[in-house]
Design an enzyme around this catalytic site. Structure first.
Site, mmCIF file in Angstrom:
data_model
loop_
_atom_site.group_PDB
_atom_site.id
_atom_site.type_symbol
_atom_site.label_atom_id
_atom_site.label_comp_id
_atom_site.label_asym_id
_atom_site.label_seq_id
_atom_site.Cartn_x
_atom_site.Cartn_y
_atom_site.Cartn_z
ATOM 1 N NE ARG A 74 -4.152 -1.773 1.875
ATOM 2 C CZ ARG A 74 -4.970 -2.282 2.767
ATOM 3 N NH1 ARG A 74 -4.739 -2.122 4.051
ATOM 4 N NH2 ARG A 74 -6.038 -2.933 2.385
ATOM 5 C CE LYS A 115 -20.332 -14.594 7.555
ATOM 6 N NZ LYS A 115 -20.323 -13.376 8.374
ATOM 7 N N GLY A 124 -8.667 -7.970 -1.548
ATOM 8 C CA GLY A 124 -8.740 -9.006 -0.532
ATOM 9 C C GLY A 124 -7.978 -10.275 -0.854
ATOM 10 N N GLY A 135 -13.111 -3.923 0.014
ATOM 11 C CA GLY A 135 -14.466 -3.433 0.269
ATOM 12 C C GLY A 135 -14.896 -2.403 -0.762
HETATM 13 P P1 AMP Z 1 -14.026 -13.579 1.819
HETATM 14 O O1 AMP Z 1 -13.346 -12.737 2.853
HETATM 15 O O2 AMP Z 1 -15.505 -13.680 1.974
HETATM 16 O O3 AMP Z 1 -13.588 -13.234 0.405
HETATM 17 O O4 AMP Z 1 -13.565 -15.060 2.086
HETATM 18 C C1 AMP Z 1 -12.243 -15.483 2.007
HETATM 19 C C2 AMP Z 1 -12.112 -16.729 2.804
HETATM 20 O O5 AMP Z 1 -13.039 -17.665 2.316
HETATM 21 C C3 AMP Z 1 -10.763 -17.372 2.729
HETATM 22 O O6 AMP Z 1 -10.152 -17.276 3.985
HETATM 23 C C4 AMP Z 1 -11.083 -18.821 2.365
HETATM 24 O O7 AMP Z 1 -10.363 -19.742 3.131
HETATM 25 C C5 AMP Z 1 -12.549 -18.926 2.670
HETATM 26 N N1 AMP Z 1 -13.213 -19.988 1.893
HETATM 27 C C6 AMP Z 1 -13.258 -20.109 0.569
HETATM 28 N N2 AMP Z 1 -13.910 -21.231 0.204
HETATM 29 C C7 AMP Z 1 -14.297 -21.838 1.334
HETATM 30 C C8 AMP Z 1 -15.000 -23.045 1.628
HETATM 31 N N3 AMP Z 1 -15.417 -23.836 0.638
HETATM 32 N N4 AMP Z 1 -15.215 -23.348 2.910
HETATM 33 C C9 AMP Z 1 -14.772 -22.557 3.895
HETATM 34 N N5 AMP Z 1 -14.108 -21.400 3.690
HETATM 35 C C10 AMP Z 1 -13.866 -21.042 2.428
#
Ligand code: AMP
Length: 395
Positions: free
Chosen positions: A39, A200, A352, A375
């Protein structure tokens, strides 16, 4: 919203004190050393341009979440030291970000040096978008440049407040971010393909809905895919599942059908019997047996997703395809990353974990744009107006 900002080239800066909002919110290790200075590096082109044009740049940044208090561990001195090393110019770090001490420090700094003000979030008004604080910041300079894309979705005093009181423009980093997302949101080269992943589904439903109005193909992987698969009646074993969003997922599937958007979900998976770095990966078809959880897309899905990416005119990617932090479940994310790196179309990685993944693969240089704002980039894709960008928009 039209994504058009006043740019640095439009702003007279010669001989002026230019307040520069940057995103220097870098990660530190337990000993307080900077782990990743991406950054800080990202702001160097704007700083160099300001110095070359004879301006005196005064950087404002936030660092962590001090919640309106002075927190010694969140002073920005360590950032100032790294900035000086990277820039090869003197950096004058001040212990205030408004008021007479800051004013005197700025006046005393020699031309050719860069001033770094203290963490703006030591003031409680910053995150409330307090206008008096914005005026107090503005009183320190003659012009304002925003290069903090990662903070543009925040209506904070130093982001969207200062430009109400000073001639303002986007810095080179913010301009590049806006240009890249304009390539996705306004008249993109088609087919336009979006890839969404991450844990999520609840975090991504708004972006799914907005993208269904724009894209030709939406590829969904990661933990968020399982609620969609459950909505289609598939068995998902012990995979991530957000029951309260089943109906919204059904709605999105219906919307995709009505709009003629190809919404691709995984057709096979890499599964495990528990969540852990030691878990062994097994491949299974679309139905996940009881007692197994999907932790990555399977090889057939990976090849199908890679094929869509390769044929795309424009691709935007946000979120990993699986638990890429575990070696055994990183292949889906790697496969998508490699496909993006090899694609002919415009390729954008939005913030991210997908950025960490593409960096780990050493492929960040192979995509057209790696966004500095997780974000902020998601909110842009959702079609939201980002306060920091709106404040710089041409009328
Ligand atoms: P996000 O911050 O929502 O973009 O999520 C990123 C996180 O999602 C990472 O730390 C991944 O390990 C997790 N992730 C991705 N696929 C899966 C899955 N199938 N089950 C559990 N966690 C997951």
């Amino acid at each position: 919203m039209s994504l058009t900002c006043r740019t640095l080239a439009d702003l007279p800066v010669e001989g002026l004190v230019v307040l520069l909002r940057v995103d220097f919110n870098v990660p530190l290790d337990d000993a307080g050393a900077i782990i990743d200075d991406t950054r800080i590096r990202a702001a160097l082109p704007t700083l160099r341009s300001l110095l070359k044009r004879g301006a005196k740049p005064v950087c404002l940044c936030h660092f962590g979440r001090p919640k309106g208090q002075v927190v010694e561990a969140l002073r920005v001195d360590v950032i100032g030291v790294r900035l000086a090393e990277l820039l090869g110019s003197e950096v004058v770090k001040l212990d205030e970000s408004v008021g007479p001490v800051a004013q005197a420090g700025i006046e005393g700094a020699a031309l050719g040096s860069v001033v770094l003000l203290e963490n703006v979030r030591f003031h409680g008004g910053e995150t409330k978008g307090d206008d008096q604080l914005a005026r107090d910041f503005a009183a320190l300079g003659d012009a304002f440049v925003n290069d903090a894309f990662g903070a543009c979705h925040r209506a904070h005093s130093s982001v969207s407040g200062i430009p109400q009181h000073l001639p303002s423009a986007a810095g080179l980093l913010l301009e590049a971010e806006v240009d890249a997302f304009r390539g996705v949101l306004e008249d993109p080269k088609r087919p336009l393909v979006a890839i969404l992943g991450g844990a999520k589904v609840s975090d991504k439903l708004a972006v799914v809905d907005a993208l269904l109005d724009k894209v030709d193909t939406l590829l969904v992987g990661g933990g968020m895919a399982y609620t969609f698969l459950a909505a289609q009646g598939h068995s998902i074993g012990a995979s991530l599942f957000e029951e309260q969003h089943l109906d919204t997922c059904r709605g999105a599937l219906k919307k995709a059908q009505e709009r003629g958007v190809e919404l691709c979900l995984p057709v096979d998976h890499r599964v495990a019997d528990h969540f852990g770095a030691d878990a062994l990966a097994e491949v299974c078809g679309i139905e996940i047996p009881d007692g197994r959880m999907g932790l990555d897309i399977g090889p057939v899905t990976q090849a199908a997703f890679a094929g869509r990416v390769t044929q795309a005119g424009t691709v935007v990617w946000n979120g990993p395809m699986g638990v890429f932090e575990f070696e055994a479940f990183s292949e889906g994310t790697r496969g998508v990353g490699r496909a993006l790196a090899g694609a002919q179309g415009l390729t954008i990685v939005g913030g991210g974990d997908s950025v960490s993944a593409i960096q780990q693969l050493g492929l960040a240089g192979e995509v057209d744009h790696v966004s500095t704002g997780g974000g902020a980039s998601l909110e842009l894709l959702e079609g939201k107006i980002l306060p920091g960008i709106a404040a710089l928009s041409r009328d």
